[in-house]
Scaffold this motif. Structure first.
Motif, PDB file in Angstrom:
ATOM      1  N   SER A 180      -1.981  -1.756  -3.680  1.00 15.04           N
ATOM      2  CA  SER A 180      -1.637  -0.709  -4.656  1.00 15.04           C
ATOM      3  C   SER A 180      -0.210  -0.881  -5.169  1.00 15.04           C
ATOM      4  O   SER A 180       0.508   0.101  -5.364  1.00 15.04           O
ATOM      5  N   ARG A 194       0.806  -1.225   0.000  1.00 15.37           N
ATOM      6  CA  ARG A 194       0.000   0.000   0.000  1.00 15.37           C
ATOM      7  C   ARG A 194       0.838   1.273   0.000  1.00 15.37           C
ATOM      8  O   ARG A 194       0.286   2.372  -0.111  1.00 15.37           O
ATOM      9  N   GLN A 218      -3.935   4.754  -0.103  1.00 19.55           N
ATOM     10  CA  GLN A 218      -4.302   3.843   0.975  1.00 19.55           C
ATOM     11  C   GLN A 218      -3.335   3.954   2.153  1.00 19.55           C
ATOM     12  O   GLN A 218      -3.598   3.396   3.219  1.00 19.55           O
ATOM     13  N   LYS A 233      -7.134  -3.021  -1.168  1.00 15.62           N
ATOM     14  CA  LYS A 233      -6.269  -1.858  -0.984  1.00 15.62           C
ATOM     15  C   LYS A 233      -4.843  -2.098  -1.483  1.00 15.62           C
ATOM     16  O   LYS A 233      -3.958  -1.288  -1.248  1.00 15.62           O
ATOM     17  N   SER A 254       0.635   5.138  -2.014  1.00 18.11           N
ATOM     18  CA  SER A 254      -0.714   5.200  -2.569  1.00 18.11           C
ATOM     19  C   SER A 254      -1.617   5.972  -1.622  1.00 18.11           C
ATOM     20  O   SER A 254      -1.236   6.308  -0.494  1.00 18.11           O
TER      21      SER A 254
END
Length: 729
Positions: free
Chosen positions: A633, A284, A289, A631, A287
């Protein structure tokens, strides 16, 4: 920072394997390296070896500066001569040969600088190397961006007045391709647009890279729970240790998001929740997120846009199509076709592997559905359960000195060469050795030579996080300048207590790979520097020879011949031979699908205009038996294709493995015949094609000369245990 990282950071526009940039020839200034020291100093000549005891940084920088100025002056004179002539009657004698003659000196000095940067940073610190690298790249690019040179070669290519042989045609094609991909035929408003997109591309790639590095540094997690570290190997504890002056087993330890640490930690961490926390932080990062200050989503899309525009201006449908100009695959269709064919075998195998791994995990007490971050941990456990795979025990049968000596002997027998050490030569460290390679059919003069620097010296060598090693060209072969190849193999193998230096399975494969590339650059029968060895070999084929050497370790007779216990010379037991070989095949469907997924992701991101997350959602289920986290990414930190060299080329790893497996299948078939002469004949044929041709022919043609047909994915699937075809069919 590794040499490849340095290149990627400072020269993000690397369309071909040459360090080229689009240069404005009329901008009114040239950045020069300081001119210091002896004006005529040349640290490395045609045949003689460098005198390292007479080497200084100032002399090397001075040599690069003087050689750069000489090249620029000579190139300007050559351009004036071309412009003043009504016609070029012999493009080689009048243009290409002079260019090779005037550029050889700089190439040699640059090669020496690369070697010392990796082998002895006290002689070549990073800052000094960057100065040399920057200057050399700029000078080298000029011969490919000269309008008079380019158009004289283009006219010669169209002319039927002179017949050209294969090497001459290949060199002509290289100059034309380099110029075209660097926009030499673009003019007017489009020239400004192209330069603008390239500048923005460079800026956004740098921002992407910096965000990833900052995000990795920002994440820190204490790792001092005995239940978490109990299975971690000492080598990993050393990397996690906060106080390097304390023993690695004492602590404290802190986790970061460096890729080599994450990979190893997930393999050895026994706690599911900790594994998940580390994994989700990794995928993540950069990103929306995670920490938004490092969000790369916008930069990712900006990079894709600039690449599309760059390709469009240069006349290509997509950046991926443009990338195919320098690839063996030839077209996006061919790449997609191979990825699909491999997936059709790998994905069902992966489904079965994950089901088996789930059963195994439950058997040892894990009663949850396996997620992606659990795979490597239970894979390691299952490998031990099935094959008693113990890397610490196995590597006792791979002492470095014995493996290296027997690798040379194997190569001598296979390729009809003799490798002889020359002890009385000047070297950059007492641990370094120098060898010369002779052709047994005509052994009067060496084909070339190579230095070997294998041992870690933390105080003075460039240390890479993953010890994959380097093969460095110090000097390429050129008949025109009567130059023999000179190379260096550099690793950082560490001694273990009172034992000899022992190699794990990955180390052995990497050593064989780098030596294979070294032989390719020494044995190659090229007349021109630009075609010598691995130079001018397509991106997706440049690792073929190295991978073939790796694959030779799949041969049990060869594996036995290079090993013996470091303390008593006992042979490698059969159960460890099985474990060594099965380590390469265990969860092969899962591992191959991961490679195929990232390869296809690169293709799609550089072909389509869809938002990156939509592409991920479509592709991920095709290649994975586990679900995609909502989530996840990972493209936002996919540095190889967005800030490294591999945009539009990530599939190259799979492609070169496919070609190498098919080449190795000829050795496998010869071994099955149980006739030693058949095996020797394949080695002879491999030398006369892949080792001899180098960049003088397209790899497709080299393969046909070796195998008598076009490549097939069957051998790769067979090597991985995903099918059992009759390879001759």
């Amino acid at each position: 920072m590794s040499y490849l990282r340095l290149i990627s950071k400072n020269y993000p526009l690397l369309i071909t394997r040459t360090c080229n940039q689009i240069l404005k020839r009329n901008n009114g200034f040239i950045v020069l390296v300081p001119e210091i020291g002896e004006e005529n100093y040349s640290p490395i000549g045609q045949h003689e070896l460098p005198e390292f005891n007479n080497f200084t940084i100032e002399k090397c920088i001075s040599a690069v500066g003087n050689q750069g100025l000489a090249i620029e002056k000579s190139l300007k004179i050559l351009e004036d001569e071309i412009t003043s002539k009504a016609d070029i009657t012999d493009i080689f004698k009048e243009v290409l040969d002079p260019i090779e003659e005037i550029t050889t000196g700089l190439e040699n000095t640059w090669g020496l600088a690369k070697t010392l940067y990796l082998g002895n940073s006290s002689l070549m610190p990073t800052k000094s190397y960057l100065t040399i690298h920057d200057r050399a790249c700029r000078v080298r690019a000029q011969k490919f961006n000269s309008l008079p040179v380019y158009y004289s070669i283009k006219r010669a290519a169209k002319s039927e007045a002179q017949p050209y042989d294969d090497q001459q045609k290949r060199l002509i094609q290289k100059f034309l391709l380099e110029g075209r991909l660097n926009g030499i035929e673009v003019d007017g408003a489009q020239k400004f647009q192209l330069n603008d997109h390239i500048i923005k591309l460079s800026e956004n790639r740098a921002k992407f890279h910096n965000n990833v590095e900052a995000s990795r540094r920002a994440f820190q997690q204490n790792c001092n729970d005995p239940n978490i570290i109990k299975e971690l190997p000492v080598s990993l504890l050393e990397m996690l240790s906060v106080d390097r002056n304390q023993p690695a087993t004492k602590g404290p330890w802190k986790l970061s998001l460096q890729p080599y640490i994450i990979k190893s930690f997930l393999e050895f961490c026994p706690d599911h929740n900790v594994r998940w926390n580390v994994w989700q932080a990794d995928v993540r990062k950069c990103s929306r997120q995670a920490d938004r200050q490092y969000d790369n989503s916008v930069f990712l899309e900006e990079i894709r846009f600039s690449r599309r525009q760059q390709a469009k201006i240069l006349g290509y449908e997509s950046y991926m199509d443009m990338s195919m100009e320098t690839k063996m695959a030839g077209s996006v269709h061919n790449v997609k076709d191979v990825l699909t064919r491999l997936r059709e075998s790998a994905k069902p195998a992966q489904d079965a592997e994950i089901a088996s791994l789930q059963t195994f995990a439950e058997k040892i007490g894990y009663h949850r559905k396996l997620e992606i971050q659990d795979i490597s941990y239970y894979r390691r456990k299952q490998l031990i359960d099935l094959y008693d795979f113990n890397e610490d025990v196995i590597q006792e049968y791979f002492p470095l000195n014995k493996v290296f000596k027997n690798m040379l002997k194997l190569s001598e027998n296979l390729f009809n060469i003799k490798v002889i050490e020359r002890p009385a030569v000047n070297k950059w460290h007492e641990d370094v050795k120098f060898f010369e390679v002779f052709d047994l059919q005509d052994g009067k003069e060496p084909l070339g030579g190579f230095y070997v620097d294998l041992y870690a010296r933390d105080e003075e060598k460039t240390i890479a996080a993953v010890n994959t090693g380097w093969m460095v060209k110090m000097r390429s072969k050129s008949e025109l300048t009567n130059t023999r190849p000179l190379l260096a193999i550099i690793f950082n193998f560490k001694q273990i207590a009172e034992k000899s230096v022992l190699l794990n399975s990955t180390d052995v494969h990497n050593l064989f790979s780098k030596f294979g590339l070294t032989l390719q650059n020494i044995i190659c029968n090229s007349r021109y520097n630009e075609l010598s060895g691995s130079s001018n070999v397509e991106w997706d084929a440049v690792d073929v020879v190295g991978n073939v050497m790796r694959n030779l370790l799949n041969d049990t007779e060869i594996l036995k011949s290079i090993t013996a216990h470091y303390s008593n010379e006992d042979p490698l037991p059969e159960k460890y031979i099985t474990a060594f070989l099965q380590n390469q095949k265990h969860l092969a469907g899962f591992n191959l699908c991961r490679q195929l997924y990232f390869s296809d992701l690169d293709v799609e991101l550089n072909t389509k205009k869809d938002f990156w997350w939509d592409i991920v959602k479509e592709l991920y289920p095709k290649y994975h038996s586990v679900e995609l986290d909502k989530k996840d990414s990972h493209p936002c930190s996919f540095t190889p294709i967005f800030s490294g060299e591999w945009g539009g080329a990530y599939y190259s790893n799979v492609w070169s493995e496919l070609i190498a497996a098919d080449v190795y299948s000829a050795f496998w078939e010869a071994r099955k015949s149980q006739n030693p002469d058949d095996f020797a004949e394949v080695g002879k044929r491999f030398r006369s094609t892949f080792l001899t041709c180098g960049g003088t022919l397209q790899t497709n043609e080299v393969f046909r000369r070796f195998r008598g047909r076009d490549p097939s994915p069957k051998a790769l699937l067979h090597n991985l245990g995903l099918s059992s075809p009759e390879l001759k069919k």
